[in-house]
Scaffold this motif. Structure first.
Motif, short mmCIF file in Angstrom:
data_model
loop_
_atom_site.label_atom_id
_atom_site.label_comp_id
_atom_site.label_asym_id
_atom_site.label_seq_id
_atom_site.Cartn_x
_atom_site.Cartn_y
_atom_site.Cartn_z
N GLU A 1 8.23 -3.84 11.76
CA GLU A 1 8.98 -4.19 12.58
C GLU A 1 9.55 -2.91 13.35
OE1 GLU A 1 11.86 -7.00 11.37
OE2 GLU A 1 10.82 -8.02 9.85
N GLY A 2 9.34 -1.90 12.84
CA GLY A 2 9.75 -0.84 13.59
C GLY A 2 11.18 -0.05 13.37
N LEU A 3 11.73 -0.51 12.12
CA LEU A 3 13.01 -0.17 11.62
C LEU A 3 13.00 1.12 10.73
CD1 LEU A 3 13.97 -3.91 10.51
CD2 LEU A 3 14.62 -2.87 12.81
N VAL A 4 12.08 1.57 10.20
CA VAL A 4 11.96 2.71 9.69
C VAL A 4 10.72 3.27 9.97
CG1 VAL A 4 13.42 1.92 7.63
CG2 VAL A 4 10.87 1.56 7.31
N ARG A 5 10.83 4.64 9.51
CA ARG A 5 9.43 5.61 9.64
C ARG A 5 9.13 5.66 8.31
NH1 ARG A 5 12.66 7.82 13.42
NH2 ARG A 5 12.17 7.21 15.55
N VAL A 6 7.70 5.71 8.01
CA VAL A 6 6.96 5.96 6.61
C VAL A 6 6.19 7.24 6.60
CG1 VAL A 6 6.09 5.10 4.74
CG2 VAL A 6 7.65 3.58 5.89
N TYR A 7 6.34 7.85 5.84
CA TYR A 7 5.52 9.28 5.94
C TYR A 7 4.73 9.15 4.73
CZ TYR A 7 8.71 10.34 9.43
OH TYR A 7 9.72 10.11 10.39
N ALA B 1 0.94 -1.21 0.00
CA ALA B 1 -0.01 -0.03 -0.13
C ALA B 1 0.90 1.20 -0.04
CB ALA B 1 -0.94 -0.09 1.19
N LEU B 2 2.11 1.14 0.24
CA LEU B 2 2.84 2.18 0.10
C LEU B 2 3.04 3.12 -1.19
CD1 LEU B 2 6.40 1.17 1.94
CD2 LEU B 2 4.53 2.55 2.78
N ALA B 3 3.04 4.24 -1.24
CA ALA B 3 3.09 4.95 -2.53
C ALA B 3 4.60 5.07 -3.01
CB ALA B 3 2.41 6.31 -2.19
N MET B 4 4.80 5.28 -4.12
CA MET B 4 6.21 5.42 -4.60
C MET B 4 6.93 6.72 -3.95
SD MET B 4 5.99 5.83 -8.47
CE MET B 4 6.77 7.23 -9.15
N GLU B 5 6.06 7.57 -3.72
CA GLU B 5 6.61 8.97 -3.36
C GLU B 5 6.51 9.04 -1.88
OE1 GLU B 5 2.05 9.62 -4.33
OE2 GLU B 5 4.01 8.60 -5.15
N ALA B 6 6.29 8.11 -0.92
CA ALA B 6 6.23 8.08 0.23
C ALA B 6 7.64 8.29 0.82
CB ALA B 6 5.70 6.83 0.92
N LEU B 7 7.96 9.11 2.07
CA LEU B 7 8.95 9.27 2.32
C LEU B 7 9.46 8.19 3.45
CD1 LEU B 7 8.92 13.12 2.59
CD2 LEU B 7 10.08 11.65 0.81
N VAL B 8 10.86 7.76 3.64
CA VAL B 8 11.14 6.72 4.34
C VAL B 8 12.78 7.27 5.39
CG1 VAL B 8 11.95 4.36 4.77
CG2 VAL B 8 10.40 5.01 2.64
N SER B 9 12.53 6.99 6.44
CA SER B 9 13.77 7.28 7.22
C SER B 9 14.04 6.27 8.36
CB SER B 9 13.43 8.79 8.00
OG SER B 9 12.65 8.62 9.19
N SER B 10 15.25 6.15 8.63
CA SER B 10 15.70 4.95 9.48
C SER B 10 15.11 5.48 10.92
CB SER B 10 17.15 4.94 9.82
OG SER B 10 17.55 4.10 8.42
N ALA B 11 14.59 4.41 11.48
CA ALA B 11 13.97 4.65 13.07
C ALA B 11 14.98 4.31 14.18
CB ALA B 11 12.89 3.94 13.14
N THR B 12 16.27 3.89 13.68
CA THR B 12 17.23 3.66 14.57
C THR B 12 18.44 4.18 14.14
OG1 THR B 12 18.57 1.93 15.78
CG2 THR B 12 17.85 1.30 13.33
N SER B 13 19.49 4.61 15.10
CA SER B 13 20.80 5.22 14.72
C SER B 13 21.76 4.34 14.72
CB SER B 13 20.97 6.28 15.73
OG SER B 13 21.29 5.94 16.93
#
Length: 102
Positions: free
Chosen positions: A72-78, A12-24
């Protein structure tokens, strides 16, 4: 790539959805190579399409992997905000502008 996604190609993710790492921290070897690559790449916010292109993987595979990583909580998706199922006009203008620059 079939084995990596278990044969799944839809997300269901849009190709323009933004992704960032949830862990450093860097993911260990208990995670797949693809998960580690996506996590490292998304230390800077990237779109799903960028993840696909930069890792040279099919868009469908990138969408499935990013969705799994989000679960799994590894990335955040906007996800982009859609009005009645239609993309925002400013989003379309940004896409058009990007295409013109190519």
């Amino acid at each position: 790539m079939y084995a990596v996604t278990g044969g799944r190609t839809r997300s269901a993710l849009a190709m323009e959805a933004l992704v960032s790492s949830a862990t450093s921290i860097q993911l260990g070897h208990t995670y797949t190579r693809e998960y580690r690559q996506i996590s490292e790449l998304c230390r800077q916010v990237r779109s799903v399409a960028e993840v696909s292109a930069l890792l040279a993987m099919p868009l469908g595979v990138a969408r499935v992997l990013v969705a799994d990583m989000e679960a799994e909580g590894l990335v955040r998706v906007y996800q982009p905000q859609l009005d009645a199922g239609k993309p925002d006009r400013s989003l379309l203008e940004r896409v058009l502008s990007g295409l013109r620059r190519l």
